[in-house]
Structures are given as structure tokens and as C-alpha cells.
Write a protein that holds these residues in place. Structure first.
Motif, PDB file in Angstrom:
ATOM      1  N   TYR A   1       0.835  -1.203   0.000  1.00  0.00           N
ATOM      2  CA  TYR A   1       0.000   0.000   0.000  1.00  0.00           C
ATOM      3  C   TYR A   1       0.872   1.257   0.000  1.00  0.00           C
ATOM      4  CZ  TYR A   1      -3.541   3.387   1.441  1.00  0.00           C
ATOM      5  OH  TYR A   1      -4.367   4.492   1.516  1.00  0.00           O
ATOM      6  N   GLN A   2       1.873   1.291   0.865  1.00  0.00           N
ATOM      7  CA  GLN A   2       2.774   2.455   0.945  1.00  0.00           C
ATOM      8  C   GLN A   2       3.543   2.658  -0.362  1.00  0.00           C
ATOM      9  OE1 GLN A   2       3.038   4.909   3.209  1.00  0.00           O
ATOM     10  NE2 GLN A   2       1.313   3.935   4.242  1.00  0.00           N
ATOM     11  N   SER A   3       3.926   1.574  -1.003  1.00  0.00           N
ATOM     12  CA  SER A   3       4.630   1.669  -2.276  1.00  0.00           C
ATOM     13  C   SER A   3       3.746   2.310  -3.348  1.00  0.00           C
ATOM     14  CB  SER A   3       5.070   0.264  -2.723  1.00  0.00           C
ATOM     15  OG  SER A   3       5.661   0.315  -3.994  1.00  0.00           O
ATOM     16  N   TYR A   4       2.476   1.939  -3.373  1.00  0.00           N
ATOM     17  CA  TYR A   4       1.551   2.529  -4.343  1.00  0.00           C
ATOM     18  C   TYR A   4       1.220   3.976  -3.978  1.00  0.00           C
ATOM     19  CZ  TYR A   4       1.154  -1.530  -7.266  1.00  0.00           C
ATOM     20  OH  TYR A   4       1.457  -2.530  -8.161  1.00  0.00           O
ATOM     21  N   LEU A   5       1.188   4.286  -2.680  1.00  0.00           N
ATOM     22  CA  LEU A   5       1.029   5.682  -2.252  1.00  0.00           C
ATOM     23  C   LEU A   5       2.202   6.524  -2.734  1.00  0.00           C
ATOM     24  CD1 LEU A   5      -0.237   5.663   1.463  1.00  0.00           C
ATOM     25  CD2 LEU A   5      -1.540   6.128  -0.616  1.00  0.00           C
ATOM     26  N   ASP A   6       3.409   5.973  -2.641  1.00  0.00           N
ATOM     27  CA  ASP A   6       4.597   6.695  -3.099  1.00  0.00           C
ATOM     28  C   ASP A   6       4.501   7.001  -4.593  1.00  0.00           C
ATOM     29  OD1 ASP A   6       5.640   6.658  -0.545  1.00  0.00           O
ATOM     30  OD2 ASP A   6       7.007   4.977  -0.937  1.00  0.00           O
ATOM     31  N   THR A   7       4.015   6.042  -5.369  1.00  0.00           N
ATOM     32  CA  THR A   7       3.834   6.286  -6.806  1.00  0.00           C
ATOM     33  C   THR A   7       2.820   7.404  -7.022  1.00  0.00           C
ATOM     34  OG1 THR A   7       4.360   3.988  -7.324  1.00  0.00           O
ATOM     35  CG2 THR A   7       3.182   5.244  -9.019  1.00  0.00           C
ATOM     36  N   ALA A   8       1.718   7.362  -6.287  1.00  0.00           N
ATOM     37  CA  ALA A   8       0.692   8.401  -6.411  1.00  0.00           C
ATOM     38  C   ALA A   8       1.250   9.769  -6.036  1.00  0.00           C
ATOM     39  CB  ALA A   8      -0.514   8.053  -5.540  1.00  0.00           C
ATOM     40  N   LYS A   9       2.033   9.833  -4.957  1.00  0.00           N
ATOM     41  CA  LYS A   9       2.667  11.091  -4.553  1.00  0.00           C
ATOM     42  C   LYS A   9       3.593  11.608  -5.643  1.00  0.00           C
ATOM     43  CE  LYS A   9       2.902   9.922   0.326  1.00  0.00           C
ATOM     44  NZ  LYS A   9       3.847   9.632   1.415  1.00  0.00           N
ATOM     45  N   HIS A  10       4.353  10.698  -6.241  1.00  0.00           N
ATOM     46  CA  HIS A  10       5.277  11.056  -7.322  1.00  0.00           C
ATOM     47  C   HIS A  10       4.520  11.733  -8.467  1.00  0.00           C
ATOM     48  CE1 HIS A  10       8.641  10.761 -10.085  1.00  0.00           C
ATOM     49  NE2 HIS A  10       7.865  10.134 -10.950  1.00  0.00           N
ATOM     50  N   TYR A  11       3.299  11.293  -8.703  1.00  0.00           N
ATOM     51  CA  TYR A  11       2.467  11.873  -9.757  1.00  0.00           C
ATOM     52  C   TYR A  11       1.685  13.100  -9.292  1.00  0.00           C
ATOM     53  CZ  TYR A  11       3.379   7.962 -12.911  1.00  0.00           C
ATOM     54  OH  TYR A  11       3.974   7.050 -13.751  1.00  0.00           O
ATOM     55  N   GLY A  12       1.926  13.537  -8.072  1.00  0.00           N
ATOM     56  CA  GLY A  12       1.319  14.768  -7.589  1.00  0.00           C
ATOM     57  C   GLY A  12      -0.042  14.627  -6.933  1.00  0.00           C
ATOM     58  N   TYR A  13      -0.478  13.405  -6.656  1.00  0.00           N
ATOM     59  CA  TYR A  13      -1.766  13.209  -5.989  1.00  0.00           C
ATOM     60  C   TYR A  13      -1.652  13.536  -4.510  1.00  0.00           C
ATOM     61  CZ  TYR A  13      -3.542  10.813 -10.119  1.00  0.00           C
ATOM     62  OH  TYR A  13      -3.948  10.517 -11.387  1.00  0.00           O
ATOM     63  N   ASP A  14      -2.699  14.135  -3.958  1.00  0.00           N
ATOM     64  CA  ASP A  14      -2.754  14.433  -2.532  1.00  0.00           C
ATOM     65  C   ASP A  14      -3.285  13.193  -1.818  1.00  0.00           C
ATOM     66  OD1 ASP A  14      -3.050  15.331   0.036  1.00  0.00           O
ATOM     67  OD2 ASP A  14      -4.322  17.050  -0.473  1.00  0.00           O
ATOM     68  N   VAL A  15      -2.399  12.323  -1.406  1.00  0.00           N
ATOM     69  CA  VAL A  15      -2.809  11.054  -0.807  1.00  0.00           C
ATOM     70  C   VAL A  15      -3.359  11.227   0.616  1.00  0.00           C
ATOM     71  CG1 VAL A  15      -1.273   9.694  -2.268  1.00  0.00           C
ATOM     72  CG2 VAL A  15      -0.472  10.463  -0.022  1.00  0.00           C
ATOM     73  N   THR A  16      -3.226  12.421   1.188  1.00  0.00           N
ATOM     74  CA  THR A  16      -3.803  12.656   2.512  1.00  0.00           C
ATOM     75  C   THR A  16      -5.328  12.653   2.442  1.00  0.00           C
ATOM     76  OG1 THR A  16      -3.788  15.073   2.315  1.00  0.00           O
ATOM     77  CG2 THR A  16      -1.810  14.020   3.241  1.00  0.00           C
ATOM     78  N   LYS A  17      -5.872  12.798   1.249  1.00  0.00           N
ATOM     79  CA  LYS A  17      -7.330  12.822   1.074  1.00  0.00           C
ATOM     80  C   LYS A  17      -7.922  11.444   0.729  1.00  0.00           C
ATOM     81  CE  LYS A  17      -7.514  17.650  -0.296  1.00  0.00           C
ATOM     82  NZ  LYS A  17      -7.868  18.603  -1.365  1.00  0.00           N
ATOM     83  N   LEU A  18      -7.069  10.432   0.600  1.00  0.00           N
ATOM     84  CA  LEU A  18      -7.565   9.111   0.239  1.00  0.00           C
ATOM     85  C   LEU A  18      -8.541   8.577   1.281  1.00  0.00           C
ATOM     86  CD1 LEU A  18      -4.446   7.237  -1.186  1.00  0.00           C
ATOM     87  CD2 LEU A  18      -6.551   7.798  -2.396  1.00  0.00           C
ATOM     88  N   ILE A  19      -9.556   7.907   0.805  1.00  0.00           N
ATOM     89  CA  ILE A  19     -10.560   7.286   1.668  1.00  0.00           C
ATOM     90  C   ILE A  19     -10.394   5.784   1.562  1.00  0.00           C
ATOM     91  CG2 ILE A  19     -13.039   6.922   1.999  1.00  0.00           C
ATOM     92  CD1 ILE A  19     -13.444   9.712   0.694  1.00  0.00           C
ATOM     93  N   LYS A  20     -10.256   5.130   2.729  1.00  0.00           N
ATOM     94  CA  LYS A  20     -10.187   3.673   2.782  1.00  0.00           C
ATOM     95  C   LYS A  20     -11.465   3.183   3.440  1.00  0.00           C
ATOM     96  CE  LYS A  20      -6.196   1.655   3.776  1.00  0.00           C
ATOM     97  NZ  LYS A  20      -4.969   1.283   4.518  1.00  0.00           N
ATOM     98  N   LEU A  21     -12.175   2.305   2.737  1.00  0.00           N
ATOM     99  CA  LEU A  21     -13.414   1.767   3.274  1.00  0.00           C
ATOM    100  C   LEU A  21     -13.267   0.268   3.494  1.00  0.00           C
ATOM    101  CD1 LEU A  21     -15.939   3.757   1.066  1.00  0.00           C
ATOM    102  CD2 LEU A  21     -15.334   4.172   3.448  1.00  0.00           C
ATOM    103  N   PRO A  22     -13.987  -0.296   4.469  1.00  0.00           N
ATOM    104  CA  PRO A  22     -13.838  -1.731   4.785  1.00  0.00           C
ATOM    105  C   PRO A  22     -14.465  -2.649   3.744  1.00  0.00           C
ATOM    106  CG  PRO A  22     -15.577  -0.773   6.118  1.00  0.00           C
ATOM    107  CD  PRO A  22     -14.950   0.373   5.337  1.00  0.00           C
ATOM    108  N   HIS A  23     -13.986  -3.886   3.755  1.00  0.00           N
ATOM    109  CA  HIS A  23     -14.570  -4.966   2.942  1.00  0.00           C
ATOM    110  C   HIS A  23     -15.107  -6.007   3.881  1.00  0.00           C
ATOM    111  CE1 HIS A  23     -13.547  -3.893  -1.179  1.00  0.00           C
ATOM    112  NE2 HIS A  23     -12.482  -3.317  -0.652  1.00  0.00           N
TER     113      HIS A  23
END
Length: 182
Positions: free
Chosen positions: A160-182
């Protein structure tokens, strides 16, 4: 004292501007992978996280997406989620390849008879996918939409952190991500 305050203010302002420029310099515009194997990509994906968006406002759990290749080489898309009342809702659409590698798609959830209307298709770019097609990062040319998808309902923290790092690299604000349960 007044001069000291002005000097401090100028230094603080310059430092803030410098940090902002540095942070932006470290990011690049989102880029889709060159290609995906659409047959491997097809199937069920569980949403691990997403940026807030209007279309998912009623979803509180169990978000998933299923992709199926159609005979005309478009992709059938079926999104599902659970609402606060416990009801499972779904939305069906179609995705159209925008490049030879099938990594850039445009998706419409309008009824079949209305899909011809211009400006009604959203970008769906595969920004990253692991070699086994178990985890994917999806977004578009802007930083407006982002999803982290997995073949399993849970994703280990390191991945998960690795994919967050990729998203950050592309300029996404990952602090706004919503995680919902399954």
C-alpha cells in the motif's frame, strides 16, 4: 523590533515558497503504463482506497469493480458497493481504449443510447500494475481521481505504501484518500 519581525516574515515566506517549488519539482504529471494485458486485467478488483468523488458518495463498504472484455474490444465495467442502509448498489458502464496498449481508457456510465454525447466519458489510466496483476493504481491526466485496487479485499501495508509513493510522485494528494472496509 519592527525590522526584525519584517526580516523574519520575509525569510519565512521565502522558505515556504522554496519548499512549495521543491515539492512540485519532485512530482511529475501522471503517466499511464505503456500497456496492459487486458485479459489479465479483466476480472474482479477490490477498491482499497480512492480520492473523494461524487459518484461514490453513498458507498461505505465493499467497493469492487469487475472488468470484462466485450466482443467489440470495449470493456464492460461493473462497479458495486454497500450503502449505509446495507443495500448493494451498482453502476454499469463501458470503457473504450485510447491507446494501443489499453492502459488509457475512457469510461462512460451513461445508458447505452446516450454514450455518444461528448464530454461524458471519464479518464481511466492504469498508472501502475504489478507483473502478476494483483495490485493497480488508476487515475488520469489530472490529479482529480485516484484508486488503489487489489485482487484481494486487503492489501499489506508495505505494498500500500509503495503505491502511495507512486501516487505522490504523480502529484496526488494522498492525505485525502478514503479507505473503506470490505
Amino acid at each position: 523590533m519592527k525590522m526584525l519581525f519584517k526580516s523574519f516574515f520575509v525569510v519565512a515566506a521565502l522558505a515556504t515558497i522554496s519548499l512549495t517549488i521543491t515539492a512540485r519539482a519532485e512530482t511529475v504529471a501522471p503517466q499511464a503504463v505503456d500497456q496492459i494485458d487486458i485479459q489479465k486485467y479483466a476480472g474482479k478488483w477490490y477498491e482499497i482506497a480512492h480520492l473523494p468523488m461524487y459518484f461514490q458518495r453513498k458507498c461505505i463498504a465493499n467497493i469492487s469493480a469487475e472488468y470484462r472484455l466485450n466482443d467489440d474490444q470495449t470493456v464492460n465495467v461493473l462497479n458495486r458497493c454497500r450503502t449505509a442502509s446495507g443495500e448493494m448498489i451498482s453502476s454499469e458502464g463501458v470503457a473504450y481504449a485510447q491507446n494501443k496498449g489499453n492502459s488509457k481508457l475512457k469510461v462512460s456510465f451513461l445508458p447505452k443510447g446516450l454514450r455518444w454525447i461528448p464530454f461524458t466519458k471519464g479518464h481511466y489510466w492504469v498508472l501502475r500494475v504489478d507483473p502478476e496483476y494483483k495490485v493497480a493504481l488508476v487515475g488520469g491526466p489530472s490529479n482529480k481521481y485516484l484508486w488503489i485496487l487489489s485482487r484481494e479485499p486487503k492489501l499489506d501495508e508495505a505494498t500500500y505504501q509503495s503505491y502511495l509513493d507512486t501516487a505522490k510522485h504523480y502529484g496526488y494528494d494522498v492525505t485525502k484518500l478514503i479507505k473503506l472496509p470490505h
